[in-house]
Motif scaffolding. Structure first.
Motif, PDB file in Angstrom:
ATOM      1  N   LEU A 333      28.131  43.247  32.205  1.00 46.71           N
ATOM      2  CA  LEU A 333      27.320  43.353  33.416  1.00 46.71           C
ATOM      3  C   LEU A 333      27.540  42.213  34.394  1.00 46.71           C
ATOM      4  O   LEU A 333      27.121  42.314  35.553  1.00 46.71           O
ATOM      5  N   ASP A 334      28.190  41.122  33.947  1.00 47.16           N
ATOM      6  CA  ASP A 334      28.424  40.047  34.906  1.00 47.16           C
ATOM      7  C   ASP A 334      29.371  40.483  36.020  1.00 47.16           C
ATOM      8  O   ASP A 334      29.444  39.852  37.075  1.00 47.16           O
ATOM      9  N   GLY A 335      30.083  41.601  35.783  1.00 48.81           N
ATOM     10  CA  GLY A 335      30.936  42.140  36.838  1.00 48.81           C
ATOM     11  C   GLY A 335      30.145  42.572  38.052  1.00 48.81           C
ATOM     12  O   GLY A 335      30.626  42.494  39.187  1.00 48.81           O
ATOM     13  N   VAL A 336      28.907  43.025  37.823  1.00 47.16           N
ATOM     14  CA  VAL A 336      28.066  43.443  38.949  1.00 47.16           C
ATOM     15  C   VAL A 336      27.728  42.245  39.826  1.00 47.16           C
ATOM     16  O   VAL A 336      27.814  42.311  41.060  1.00 47.16           O
ATOM     17  N   SER A 337      27.353  41.140  39.214  1.00 52.53           N
ATOM     18  CA  SER A 337      27.011  39.950  40.002  1.00 52.53           C
ATOM     19  C   SER A 337      28.238  39.418  40.743  1.00 52.53           C
ATOM     20  O   SER A 337      28.111  38.865  41.842  1.00 52.53           O
ATOM     21  N   MET A 338      29.429  39.595  40.165  1.00 51.44           N
ATOM     22  CA  MET A 338      30.649  39.158  40.835  1.00 51.44           C
ATOM     23  C   MET A 338      30.911  39.963  42.108  1.00 51.44           C
ATOM     24  O   MET A 338      31.545  39.471  43.050  1.00 51.44           O
ATOM     25  N   LEU A 339      30.416  41.201  42.123  1.00 44.60           N
ATOM     26  CA  LEU A 339      30.691  42.089  43.258  1.00 44.60           C
ATOM     27  C   LEU A 339      29.570  42.123  44.284  1.00 44.60           C
ATOM     28  O   LEU A 339      29.782  42.548  45.416  1.00 44.60           O
ATOM     29  N   THR A 340      28.393  41.684  43.890  1.00 46.16           N
ATOM     30  CA  THR A 340      27.252  41.741  44.802  1.00 46.16           C
ATOM     31  C   THR A 340      27.495  40.836  46.005  1.00 46.16           C
ATOM     32  O   THR A 340      27.663  39.625  45.871  1.00 46.16           O
ATOM     33  N   GLY A 341      27.541  41.437  47.179  1.00 48.48           N
ATOM     34  CA  GLY A 341      27.769  40.689  48.410  1.00 48.48           C
ATOM     35  C   GLY A 341      29.220  40.338  48.677  1.00 48.48           C
ATOM     36  O   GLY A 341      29.537  39.689  49.685  1.00 48.48           O
ATOM     37  N   TRP A 342      30.138  40.771  47.779  1.00 49.93           N
ATOM     38  CA  TRP A 342      31.563  40.443  47.955  1.00 49.93           C
ATOM     39  C   TRP A 342      32.236  41.468  48.844  1.00 49.93           C
ATOM     40  O   TRP A 342      32.053  42.668  48.692  1.00 49.93           O
ATOM     41  N   LEU A 343      33.057  40.989  49.783  1.00 51.69           N
ATOM     42  CA  LEU A 343      33.835  41.871  50.657  1.00 51.69           C
ATOM     43  C   LEU A 343      35.299  41.753  50.290  1.00 51.69           C
ATOM     44  O   LEU A 343      35.849  40.636  50.299  1.00 51.69           O
ATOM     45  N   PRO A 344      35.954  42.847  49.950  1.00 52.05           N
ATOM     46  CA  PRO A 344      37.375  42.781  49.601  1.00 52.05           C
ATOM     47  C   PRO A 344      38.189  42.205  50.758  1.00 52.05           C
ATOM     48  O   PRO A 344      38.044  42.637  51.901  1.00 52.05           O
ATOM     49  N   PRO A 345      39.044  41.219  50.489  1.00 50.43           N
ATOM     50  CA  PRO A 345      39.873  40.643  51.565  1.00 50.43           C
ATOM     51  C   PRO A 345      41.018  41.573  51.929  1.00 50.43           C
ATOM     52  O   PRO A 345      41.298  42.541  51.220  1.00 50.43           O
ATOM     53  N   ARG A 346      41.657  41.255  53.035  1.00 49.90           N
ATOM     54  CA  ARG A 346      42.849  42.003  53.441  1.00 49.90           C
ATOM     55  C   ARG A 346      44.075  41.160  53.147  1.00 49.90           C
ATOM     56  O   ARG A 346      44.070  39.939  53.314  1.00 49.90           O
ATOM     57  N   LEU A 347      45.126  41.817  52.704  1.00 49.66           N
ATOM     58  CA  LEU A 347      46.383  41.129  52.442  1.00 49.66           C
ATOM     59  C   LEU A 347      46.842  40.445  53.731  1.00 49.66           C
ATOM     60  O   LEU A 347      47.043  41.118  54.751  1.00 49.66           O
ATOM     61  N   PRO A 348      47.006  39.105  53.706  1.00 54.91           N
ATOM     62  CA  PRO A 348      47.343  38.389  54.960  1.00 54.91           C
ATOM     63  C   PRO A 348      48.829  38.457  55.304  1.00 54.91           C
ATOM     64  O   PRO A 348      49.463  37.442  55.616  1.00 54.91           O
ATOM     65  N   LEU A 349      49.368  39.656  55.242  1.00 54.89           N
ATOM     66  CA  LEU A 349      50.798  39.824  55.507  1.00 54.89           C
ATOM     67  C   LEU A 349      51.075  41.301  55.731  1.00 54.89           C
ATOM     68  O   LEU A 349      50.446  42.153  55.090  1.00 54.89           O
ATOM     69  N   GLY A 350      52.002  41.597  56.639  1.00 53.21           N
ATOM     70  CA  GLY A 350      52.357  42.985  56.920  1.00 53.21           C
ATOM     71  C   GLY A 350      53.843  43.237  56.723  1.00 53.21           C
ATOM     72  O   GLY A 350      54.613  42.334  56.372  1.00 53.21           O
ATOM     73  N   GLY A 351      54.234  44.475  56.968  1.00 60.44           N
ATOM     74  CA  GLY A 351      55.629  44.846  56.790  1.00 60.44           C
ATOM     75  C   GLY A 351      56.562  44.055  57.678  1.00 60.44           C
ATOM     76  O   GLY A 351      57.712  43.760  57.303  1.00 60.44           O
TER      77      GLY A 351
END
Length: 403
Positions: A333-351
């Motif tokens: 269940l600690d996975g839930v606390s890890m995700l609460t309020g977390w926003l997935p980042p964007r890969l800082p690089l493109g093609g």
């Protein structure tokens, strides 16, 4: 249980006094009714306000317009006008009595008899009126006593009331879960069992709406157990059985332990077989929104024990990852606390950055970019300098493969 409506914040909302004056509440022409009175007596928050009045619908509109209050004829064919005061909708319905019903809709006529209006309502605890001026409760069917005893009872003959509107079967169990003591009224339960097949005559949207409202209640398990044991849901959602109830019980425990509020769609996923295709079929049958159907299938597409929580959330979304963790009793269940309020980042690089490193434009760019992202995610979303290293290594790999 007190016999007058307690004071509460909702009774002092801006614009309410002007609305009551326009409706002649000081002359006894309008009263609070239904959920606001019930919840007010229980000291619960009141969000939705209904007012009953002896004034005909067209006259209600005229009175509101004269008072400068926005009037929306949301259900004028059934006597309901919505007044909007400071952005807050208040439903105003003229007293009615049923002329005929077919289990889905009723033909009504207007009346000035408060008891007749109360008699057409579903449960005694919903047929309570309160004078906005004196705060006195009008209770024709012992609803106050039932509220105190945590008893949910149909008004009059339960079978007859269900025949008027089949949706009352599902409403009964929702109200039992919210206001009852989990012990059904024997007559009501027998009537619901006897009429269960009549649910097939209802639109699937109405069924879904009631089911999701029940699942959103803090403690729906006892009511759902009664419904499963009594074959209530069998005609419309036969997929829900005792094994689903066991999964739901585990989910509710994990929601509480992790401090996550109830989600009706997540709880529905627990009730259904752990098969995303079957869940999607149920979602289609219930005519759930595309978003809700997608959430059901994502929740049941796989376990949450393999990838780290944030890696999983990056791939399927935070909501989906939390659903999978909560639904899987083996997932920490600690996975839930890890995700609460977390926003997935964007890969800082493109093609373009890969082409600038010497990769030839074409299909390799997309493949290489996907590989860079996979490594970046697997390493826990490192910073741009590490991403640059990963990009250099990946481009070199693709260039060697082309030689």
């Amino acid at each position: 249980m007190i016999s007058s409506l307690p004071d509460a914040d909702w009774r002092h909302r801006p614009g309410l006094d002007a609305l009551l004056k326009a409706l002649g509440a000081d002359q006894g022409l309008a009263r609070f009714v239904g959920g606001a009175v019930r919840d007010g007596l229980l000291g619960l928050p009141v969000n939705d306000l209904d007012i009953a009045t002896v004034i005909p619908p067209r006259s209600v509109i005229d009175r509101l317009k004269t008072a400068g209050i926005k009037a929306v004829p949301t259900g004028i064919d059934h006597g309901t006008i919505t007044a909007v005061i400071n952005g807050w909708p208040v439903e105003i319905t003229t007293l009615r009595r049923d002329v005929s019903t077919d289990g889905r809709r009723a033909t009504i006529t207007y009346t000035d008899n408060w008891r007749e209006d109360a008699a057409r309502r579903d449960f005694t605890i919903n047929a309570l009126y309160a004078d906005p001026i004196t705060h006195e409760i009008t209770d024709f069917f012992d609803g106050v006593a039932d509220l105190k005893a945590q008893r949910v009872r149909f008004i009059g003959d339960a079978g007859a009331r269900i025949a008027e509107d089949h949706l009352r079967i599902l409403r009964y169990f929702r109200f039992l879960a919210r206001f009852g003591d989990d012990e059904p009224d024997a007559e009501a339960y027998a009537a619901c069992q006897a009429a269960a097949n009549s649910l097939m005559a209802l639109s699937r949207e109405r069924i879904a709406d009631e089911l999701l409202k029940l699942l959103a209640v803090a403690g729906p398990l006892a009511s759902l157990q009664l419904m499963i044991d009594g074959g209530i849901l069998l005609p419309v959602i036969p997929e829900i059985d005792r094994s689903g109830l066991k999964r739901l019980r585990g989910l509710i425990e994990r929601e509480a332990e992790s401090g996550i509020g109830p989600s009706a769609v997540r709880r529905l996923a627990a009730l259904l077989p752990p098969d995303p295709r079957a869940a999607d079929q149920v979602g289609a049958r219930l005519k759930l929104s595309n978003k809700a159907r997608k959430r059901l299938t994502v929740a049941l597409e796989g376990a949450a024990t393999g990838a780290p929580p944030r890696n999983l959330a990056f791939r399927i979304g935070v909501e989906g990852a939390i659903d999978r963790i909560l639904l899987n009793p083996a997932a920490p269940l600690d996975g839930v606390s890890m995700l609460t309020g977390w926003l997935p980042p964007r890969l800082p690089l493109g093609g373009g950055a890969l082409i600038a490193r010497g990769l030839q434009p074409g299909p390799d760019v997309a493949k290489a970019l996907a590989e860079v992202q996979d490594i970046w995610v697997a390493e826990g979303f490192p910073d741009e300098s590490r991403v640059a290293e990963i990009a250099d290594q990946t481009v070199s790999k693709f260039q060697r493969a082309r030689q």
